[in-house]
Design an enzyme around this catalytic site. Structure first.
Site, PDB file in Angstrom:
ATOM      1  CB  CYS A  58       1.794   7.708  -8.187  1.00 14.07           C
ATOM      2  SG  CYS A  58       0.383   6.817  -8.855  1.00 14.07           S
ATOM      3  CB  CYS A  62      -4.588   7.206  -3.488  1.00 16.59           C
ATOM      4  SG  CYS A  62      -4.696   6.366  -5.085  1.00 16.59           S
ATOM      5  CB  CYS A  65      -0.949   7.219  -1.699  1.00 12.93           C
ATOM      6  SG  CYS A  65       0.541   6.355  -2.258  1.00 12.93           S
ATOM      7  CB  CYS A 102       4.799  -8.168  -2.255  1.00  8.94           C
ATOM      8  SG  CYS A 102       3.521  -7.171  -3.025  1.00  8.94           S
ATOM      9  CB  CYS A 134       3.090 -10.880  -4.523  1.00  7.99           C
ATOM     10  SG  CYS A 134       1.722  -9.748  -4.296  1.00  7.99           S
ATOM     11  CB  CYS A 194      -3.162 -10.044  -2.827  1.00  6.76           C
ATOM     12  SG  CYS A 194      -2.747  -9.111  -1.347  1.00  6.76           S
ATOM     13  NE  ARG A 266       0.233 -10.816   3.322  1.00  2.00           N
ATOM     14  CZ  ARG A 266      -0.218 -11.104   2.109  1.00  2.00           C
ATOM     15  NH1 ARG A 266      -0.538 -10.159   1.276  1.00  2.00           N
ATOM     16  NH2 ARG A 266      -0.339 -12.350   1.725  1.00  2.00           N
TER      17      ARG A 266
HETATM   18  N1  SAM Z   1      -0.026   1.858  -7.220  1.00  2.00           N
HETATM   19  C1  SAM Z   1      -0.552   0.597  -6.933  1.00  2.00           C
HETATM   20  C2  SAM Z   1      -1.977   0.640  -6.488  1.00  2.00           C
HETATM   21  O1  SAM Z   1      -2.449   1.660  -6.050  1.00  2.00           O
HETATM   22  O2  SAM Z   1      -2.634  -0.399  -6.584  1.00  2.00           O
HETATM   23  C3  SAM Z   1       0.259  -0.205  -5.943  1.00  2.00           C
HETATM   24  C4  SAM Z   1       0.870   0.450  -4.733  1.00  2.00           C
HETATM   25  S1  SAM Z   1      -0.247   1.110  -3.509  1.00  2.00           S
HETATM   26  C5  SAM Z   1       0.847   2.052  -2.522  1.00  2.00           C
HETATM   27  C6  SAM Z   1      -0.714  -0.297  -2.540  1.00  2.00           C
HETATM   28  C7  SAM Z   1      -1.664  -0.098  -1.392  1.00  2.00           C
HETATM   29  O3  SAM Z   1      -0.980   0.475  -0.294  1.00  2.00           O
HETATM   30  C8  SAM Z   1      -2.840   0.827  -1.584  1.00  2.00           C
HETATM   31  O4  SAM Z   1      -3.876   0.204  -2.279  1.00  2.00           O
HETATM   32  C9  SAM Z   1      -3.257   1.131  -0.151  1.00  2.00           C
HETATM   33  O5  SAM Z   1      -4.225   0.218   0.284  1.00  2.00           O
HETATM   34  C10 SAM Z   1      -1.947   0.942   0.631  1.00  2.00           C
HETATM   35  N2  SAM Z   1      -1.473   2.201   1.224  1.00  2.00           N
HETATM   36  C11 SAM Z   1      -0.856   3.221   0.578  1.00  2.00           C
HETATM   37  N3  SAM Z   1      -0.575   4.231   1.426  1.00  2.00           N
HETATM   38  C12 SAM Z   1      -1.009   3.845   2.648  1.00  2.00           C
HETATM   39  C13 SAM Z   1      -1.010   4.465   3.932  1.00  2.00           C
HETATM   40  N4  SAM Z   1      -0.518   5.679   4.124  1.00  2.00           N
HETATM   41  N5  SAM Z   1      -1.540   3.772   4.964  1.00  2.00           N
HETATM   42  C14 SAM Z   1      -2.054   2.549   4.769  1.00  2.00           C
HETATM   43  N6  SAM Z   1      -2.082   1.919   3.582  1.00  2.00           N
HETATM   44  C15 SAM Z   1      -1.579   2.553   2.529  1.00  2.00           C
HETATM   45  C1  DTB Z   2      -1.135  -3.547   1.011  1.00  2.00           C
HETATM   46  O1  DTB Z   2      -2.366  -3.628   1.131  1.00  2.00           O
HETATM   47  N1  DTB Z   2      -0.340  -2.938   1.873  1.00  2.00           N
HETATM   48  C2  DTB Z   2       1.016  -2.916   1.384  1.00  2.00           C
HETATM   49  C3  DTB Z   2       0.926  -3.818   0.123  1.00  2.00           C
HETATM   50  N2  DTB Z   2      -0.464  -4.024  -0.012  1.00  2.00           N
HETATM   51  C4  DTB Z   2       1.527  -3.364  -1.146  1.00  2.00           C
HETATM   52  C5  DTB Z   2       1.471  -1.506   1.146  1.00  2.00           C
HETATM   53  C6  DTB Z   2       1.360  -0.639   2.360  1.00  2.00           C
HETATM   54  C7  DTB Z   2       1.941   0.693   2.030  1.00  2.00           C
HETATM   55  C8  DTB Z   2       1.943   1.608   3.195  1.00  2.00           C
HETATM   56  C9  DTB Z   2       2.456   2.960   2.868  1.00  2.00           C
HETATM   57  C10 DTB Z   2       3.882   3.000   2.397  1.00  2.00           C
HETATM   58  O2  DTB Z   2       4.761   2.318   2.997  1.00  2.00           O
HETATM   59  O3  DTB Z   2       4.156   3.717   1.435  1.00  2.00           O
HETATM   60 FE1  SF4 Z   3      -0.371   5.811  -6.948  1.00  2.00          FE
HETATM   61 FE2  SF4 Z   3      -0.254   5.592  -4.312  1.00  2.00          FE
HETATM   62 FE3  SF4 Z   3      -2.617   5.606  -5.530  1.00  2.00          FE
HETATM   63 FE4  SF4 Z   3      -0.979   3.468  -5.848  1.00  2.00          FE
HETATM   64  S1  SF4 Z   3      -1.953   4.149  -3.951  1.00  2.00           S
HETATM   65  S2  SF4 Z   3      -2.142   4.511  -7.457  1.00  2.00           S
HETATM   66  S3  SF4 Z   3       0.997   4.515  -5.777  1.00  2.00           S
HETATM   67  S4  SF4 Z   3      -1.142   7.300  -5.478  1.00  2.00           S
END
Ligand code: SAM
Ligand code: DTB
Ligand code: SF4
Length: 329
Positions: A58, A62, A65, A102, A134, A194, A266
């Site tokens: 990506c 973030c 992430c 989802c 979702c 959501c 959730r």
């Molecule tokens: N790329 C899209 C976005 O950012 O909206 C969808 C996928 S993103 C991975 C979905 C959510 O996962 C993020 O908004 C964040 O709240 C959560 N998330 C990602 N990495 C995480 C982590 N290491 N611990 C907890 N939550 C995480």
């Molecule tokens: C949300 O708030 N938590 C989920 C779902 N929406 C998409 C994602 C959590 C991702 C946690 C890090 C990972 O597994 O990559």
């Molecule tokens: Fe990309 Fe992860 Fe940020 Fe979603 S949360 S926009 S997958 S870097």
């Protein structure tokens, strides 16, 4: 021209959220449990399954992430999955009692290309299975949201993650306002929103209070609110962050329940790191939805056996789908 300025009344004031945050812990949980029981069947938990349909690579930054291309994590990049493979996973999820499926993609935003056409097919397929469909695909335009709505999408996940102020310390490649714009596009298309966030990124209590206040005052209050505990992943800037204090996580869950009484709250990322006793307290504080299955998007999650046992011990059962099963005559 009219000189009457429209005054927007707040659904929940900042002072009210502050007051809740400073309540003695058990009084807060008691209040949240009471609200929960008034608005929901407290014996039911919504079971959702997550699938990463496009993983890693990506362009965003973030800090939490593991899927951001710029950080060096163990996540293996994977292009968009085939529609058939996704639907086979959705079928398995349905058989294990999940009612919401989802699909997550590591995209900054949706582009109008073949990948999006395939996402539309996935949404139609999941919806035809009688599951609530979702997606979480990054930023969306109104016309993309309309297409997803036509395909039968139940909900779109797009998190605000934290307060407006803290957001820019965590992500610099997009703004809080970008997030709010997508949430509006989703709601205007008639799709449920959501929207939640992450606790334990180094935010202050004030950030949590402002975050909850913003969520509760969105024009369209989210239908579901995922509360993630940060999972610190090696290679990301937040890799050394200590796991959140479970009481803080529960406190945020309890306030979310009180200020958004109708929403599904959730338990999302972090359950693998939190004991079943802590999770039991979170259910008491008004949480009523979980992700099931061994994997979230890229990180681990308790397996079915653990969850079945935990829910059984607590006398909780999976709730039926909110979506009418389509009959394809
Ligand atoms: N790329 C899209 C976005 O950012 O909206 C969808 C996928 S993103 C991975 C979905 C959510 O996962 C993020 O908004 C964040 O709240 C959560 N998330 C990602 N990495 C995480 C982590 N290491 N611990 C907890 N939550 C995480
Ligand atoms: C949300 O708030 N938590 C989920 C779902 N929406 C998409 C994602 C959590 C991702 C946690 C890090 C990972 O597994 O990559
Ligand atoms: Fe990309 Fe992860 Fe940020 Fe979603 S949360 S926009 S997958 S870097």
């Amino acid at each position: 021209m009219s000189d009457i300025t429209e005054v927007k009344t707040e659904k929940v004031t900042l002072d009210r959220v502050k007051e809740l945050y400073s309540k003695p812990f058990l009084d807060l949980v008691y209040e949240a449990a009471s609200v929960h029981r008034k608005h929901h069947d407290a014996s039911e938990v919504q079971l959702c399954t997550l699938l990463s349909v496009k993983t890693g690579g990506c362009s965003e930054d973030c800090s939490y992430c593991p899927q951001a291309a710029r950080y060096h994590t163990d996540v293996e990049k994977q292009k968009l999955m085939d529609v058939g493979a996704v639907l086979s996973e959705a079928n398995k999820a349905k058989e294990s009692g999940s009612t919401r499926f989802c699909m997550g993609a590591a995209w900054r935003e949706v582009k109008d290309n073949e990948d999006f056409d395939n996402i539309i097919k996935m949404v139609k397929g999941v919806s035809d299975l009688g599951l609530e469909a979702c997606c979480t695909l990054g930023m969306l335009t109104k016309s993309q949201a309309d297409k997803l709505a036509d395909a039968g999408l139940t909900a779109y996940n797009h998190n605000l993650d934290s307060s407006d102020g803290f957001y820019s310390e965590i992500i610099t490649t997009r703004t809080y306002q970008d997030r709010l714009n997508t949430l509006k596009n989703v709601a205007d298309a008639g799709i449920s929103t959501c929207c939640g966030g992450i606790i334990g990124m180094g935010e202050t209590e004030d950030d949590r209070i402002k975050f909850l206040h913003t969520l509760a005052n969105l024009d369209t209050v989210p239908e579901s609110v995922p509360i993630n505990a940060l999972v610190p992943v090696e290679g990301t800037p937040l890799e050394n962050q200590k796991m959140v204090d479970p009481f803080d996580w529960i406190r945020v869950i309890a306030i979310a329940r009180i200020v958004m009484p109708e929403a599904m709250v959730r338990l999302s990322a972090g359950r693998l790191q939190l004991s079943k006793e802590v999770q039991a307290f979170a259910f008491m504080a008004g949480a009523n939805s979980i992700f099931t299955g061994e994997k979230l998007l890229t990180t681990g999650n308790p397996d079915y056996e653990f969850d079945t046992k935990m829910l059984g011990t607590l006398g909780l059962k999976g709730r039926v789908s909110n979506k009418k099963i389509r009959i394809n005559a």
